[in-house]
Design a protein around this motif. Structure first.
Motif, mmCIF file in Angstrom:
data_model
loop_
_atom_site.group_PDB
_atom_site.id
_atom_site.type_symbol
_atom_site.label_atom_id
_atom_site.label_comp_id
_atom_site.label_asym_id
_atom_site.label_seq_id
_atom_site.Cartn_x
_atom_site.Cartn_y
_atom_site.Cartn_z
ATOM 1 N N LYS A 133 0.792 -0.902 0.130
ATOM 2 C CA LYS A 133 0.174 -0.460 -0.357
ATOM 3 C C LYS A 133 1.519 1.374 0.331
ATOM 4 C CE LYS A 133 -4.120 -1.716 2.489
ATOM 5 N NZ LYS A 133 -4.483 -1.793 3.540
ATOM 6 N N LEU A 134 2.702 1.355 0.610
ATOM 7 C CA LEU A 134 3.524 2.157 0.158
ATOM 8 C C LEU A 134 3.771 2.602 -0.751
ATOM 9 C CD1 LEU A 134 4.728 1.455 3.912
ATOM 10 C CD2 LEU A 134 2.852 3.196 3.814
ATOM 11 N N GLU A 135 3.392 1.788 -1.853
ATOM 12 C CA GLU A 135 4.150 1.362 -2.768
ATOM 13 C C GLU A 135 2.508 1.514 -3.741
ATOM 14 O OE1 GLU A 135 7.561 1.928 -3.776
ATOM 15 O OE2 GLU A 135 7.478 1.324 -1.298
ATOM 16 N N HIS A 136 3.258 2.747 -5.114
ATOM 17 C CA HIS A 136 2.248 3.069 -6.066
ATOM 18 C C HIS A 136 3.400 3.563 -7.285
ATOM 19 C CE1 HIS A 136 -1.004 3.062 -3.738
ATOM 20 N NE2 HIS A 136 -0.674 3.923 -3.092
ATOM 21 N N GLU A 137 2.244 2.984 -8.989
ATOM 22 C CA GLU A 137 3.324 3.341 -9.766
ATOM 23 C C GLU A 137 2.978 4.715 -10.175
ATOM 24 O OE1 GLU A 137 2.490 0.669 -13.480
ATOM 25 O OE2 GLU A 137 1.665 -1.024 -11.488
ATOM 26 N N ILE A 138 4.282 5.480 -10.957
ATOM 27 C CA ILE A 138 3.870 6.118 -11.848
ATOM 28 C C ILE A 138 2.741 5.975 -13.446
ATOM 29 C CG2 ILE A 138 5.214 8.210 -13.360
ATOM 30 C CD1 ILE A 138 6.548 8.037 -11.531
ATOM 31 N N PHE A 139 2.188 6.887 -13.676
ATOM 32 C CA PHE A 139 1.015 6.535 -14.451
ATOM 33 C C PHE A 139 1.809 8.454 -15.155
ATOM 34 C CE2 PHE A 139 -1.892 4.173 -11.464
ATOM 35 C CZ PHE A 139 -1.297 2.864 -12.446
ATOM 36 N N ASN A 140 1.472 7.417 -16.544
ATOM 37 C CA ASN A 140 1.961 8.493 -17.353
ATOM 38 C C ASN A 140 -0.125 8.719 -18.404
ATOM 39 O OD1 ASN A 140 5.152 8.829 -18.302
ATOM 40 N ND2 ASN A 140 4.756 6.880 -18.162
ATOM 41 N N ARG A 141 0.367 10.059 -18.751
ATOM 42 C CA ARG A 141 -1.023 10.305 -19.696
ATOM 43 C C ARG A 141 -0.422 11.078 -20.683
ATOM 44 N NH1 ARG A 141 -2.518 6.591 -17.277
ATOM 45 N NH2 ARG A 141 -4.332 6.216 -16.664
ATOM 46 N N PRO A 142 -1.154 11.350 -21.562
ATOM 47 C CA PRO A 142 -1.145 12.347 -22.557
ATOM 48 C C PRO A 142 -0.475 13.900 -21.955
ATOM 49 C CG PRO A 142 -2.598 11.504 -22.972
ATOM 50 C CD PRO A 142 -2.371 11.057 -22.136
ATOM 51 N N TRP A 143 -0.548 14.220 -20.484
ATOM 52 C CA TRP A 143 -0.272 15.474 -20.656
ATOM 53 C C TRP A 143 0.550 15.542 -19.138
ATOM 54 C CZ3 TRP A 143 -1.336 14.836 -15.666
ATOM 55 C CH2 TRP A 143 -2.617 13.525 -14.791
ATOM 56 N N GLY A 144 1.278 14.716 -19.446
ATOM 57 C CA GLY A 144 2.126 14.277 -17.976
ATOM 58 C C GLY A 144 2.168 13.206 -17.371
ATOM 59 N N LEU A 145 1.963 13.080 -16.252
ATOM 60 C CA LEU A 145 2.037 11.551 -15.074
ATOM 61 C C LEU A 145 1.507 12.039 -13.870
ATOM 62 C CD1 LEU A 145 4.748 11.940 -13.163
ATOM 63 C CD2 LEU A 145 5.721 12.077 -14.874
ATOM 64 N N TYR A 146 1.223 11.179 -13.377
ATOM 65 C CA TYR A 146 0.529 10.732 -11.290
ATOM 66 C C TYR A 146 0.898 9.956 -11.051
ATOM 67 C CZ TYR A 146 -2.815 7.693 -12.565
ATOM 68 O OH TYR A 146 -3.790 6.897 -12.201
ATOM 69 N N LYS A 147 1.236 10.517 -10.060
ATOM 70 C CA LYS A 147 1.544 9.073 -8.569
ATOM 71 C C LYS A 147 0.860 9.269 -7.695
ATOM 72 C CE LYS A 147 5.117 7.337 -6.134
ATOM 73 N NZ LYS A 147 5.467 6.091 -6.328
ATOM 74 N N THR A 148 0.039 8.220 -7.297
ATOM 75 C CA THR A 148 -0.716 8.316 -6.276
ATOM 76 C C THR A 148 0.273 8.273 -5.077
ATOM 77 O OG1 THR A 148 -2.139 6.692 -7.257
ATOM 78 C CG2 THR A 148 -2.575 6.719 -4.487
ATOM 79 N N THR A 149 0.188 8.813 -3.252
ATOM 80 C CA THR A 149 1.709 8.631 -3.039
ATOM 81 C C THR A 149 0.419 7.945 -1.666
ATOM 82 O OG1 THR A 149 0.704 10.760 -1.893
ATOM 83 C CG2 THR A 149 2.070 10.673 -3.330
ATOM 84 N N PHE A 150 -0.611 7.937 -1.436
ATOM 85 C CA PHE A 150 -1.451 7.349 -0.411
ATOM 86 C C PHE A 150 -3.097 7.034 -0.797
ATOM 87 C CE2 PHE A 150 -4.629 7.850 3.098
ATOM 88 C CZ PHE A 150 -3.502 6.356 3.809
#
Length: 250
Positions: free
Chosen positions: A134-151
């Motif tokens: 639960k402490l580890e989340h992938e980085i997801f790429n999107r056409p506009w950039g990226l996001y990472k869930t932190t919690f």
């Protein structure tokens, strides 16, 4: 004993220790005697350093393990564990009784999951059963950039969003969550309902549930970074209703 894969005797070999560390996936063992008293600790790093010093893989654990280590008592306050884990060198702690017998084990990752999940527990809680993923989340790429869930837990999710220069999130709404944005870095434009405003580092934006919204990076050469907190009862990507999207997504 439920801690078998975390424990080893002094007279066992380093090869046996490596096999146990590989099995428990935590990177450490506790060295115990016949009375289940904790004598010391042994990590994969300790073993690597021993090999560098030409220790044989069939040598006994007794020649390598660390006899000076931190521990907590089964009736200590949890605040003591928190204090120990402030030291970056400490990744795990044995929990013992007054005779030094092993009663439990907790890792720093276990502690983080406990605090984030708001679990009610005592020092006899089965800490090793907690899902540290639960402490580890992938980085997801999107056409506009990226996001990472932190919690992520059942009622909230937090993300770091990075929008590339001139990137735009779609005009969208969510039925099951509200969102809070804090602009970390850069500048851009936010559309909330019928209003539009410029934002920059330090600005805060609230997006009610069911409200159309959009985020635009207006810079040609700098990224826009946003901390996002979502509150609701569902946080899947399928709770996105898109109205406009410059990348052609539905």
């Amino acid at each position: 004993m439920k801690f078998d894969i975390f424990c080893i005797a002094e007279n066992e070999t380093l090869l046996c220790a490596l096999k146990k560390i590989d099995e428990n996936k935590k990177g450490f063992l506790l060295v115990i005697d016949d009375g289940n008293r904790v004598l010391g600790t042994l990590t994969d790093g300790d073993i690597r350093r021993a090999f560098i010093n030409e220790t044989n893989i069939n040598d006994e654990v007794a020649n390598v393990y660390i006899k000076k280590f931190e521990r907590v008592l089964i009736d200590d306050e949890f605040s003591k564990i928190i204090e120990y884990f402030k030291d970056n060198r400490i990744k795990f702690l044995p929990i013992v009784d007054w005779q030094g017998k092993l009663m439990n084990i907790i890792t720093k990752s276990n502690m983080h999951v406990l605090l984030l999940e708001d679990i009610v527990f005592g020092l006899d809680y089965d800490f090793l059963s907690l899902d540290e993923d639960k402490l580890e989340h992938e980085i997801f790429n999107r056409p506009w950039g990226l996001y990472k869930t932190t919690f992520l837990n059942p009622y909230s999710q937090s993300k770091i969003i990075k929008v590339k220069p001139l990137g735009e999130l779609s005009l969208q709404e969510h039925k099951r969550r509200e969102e809070y944005w804090v602009i970390i870095y850069g500048m851009g434009e936010v559309i909330i309902g019928e209003s539009k405003k410029r934002v920059e580092s330090g600005n805060y934006v609230y997006i009610p549930k069911g409200c159309k919204h959009k985020l635009i990076n207006t810079s040609e050469d700098s990224s826009l970074m946003v901390a996002e907190v979502q509150l609701g009862d569902y946080f899947g990507e399928d709770d996105i209703i898109r109205y406009q999207d410059i990348y052609g997504r539905k």
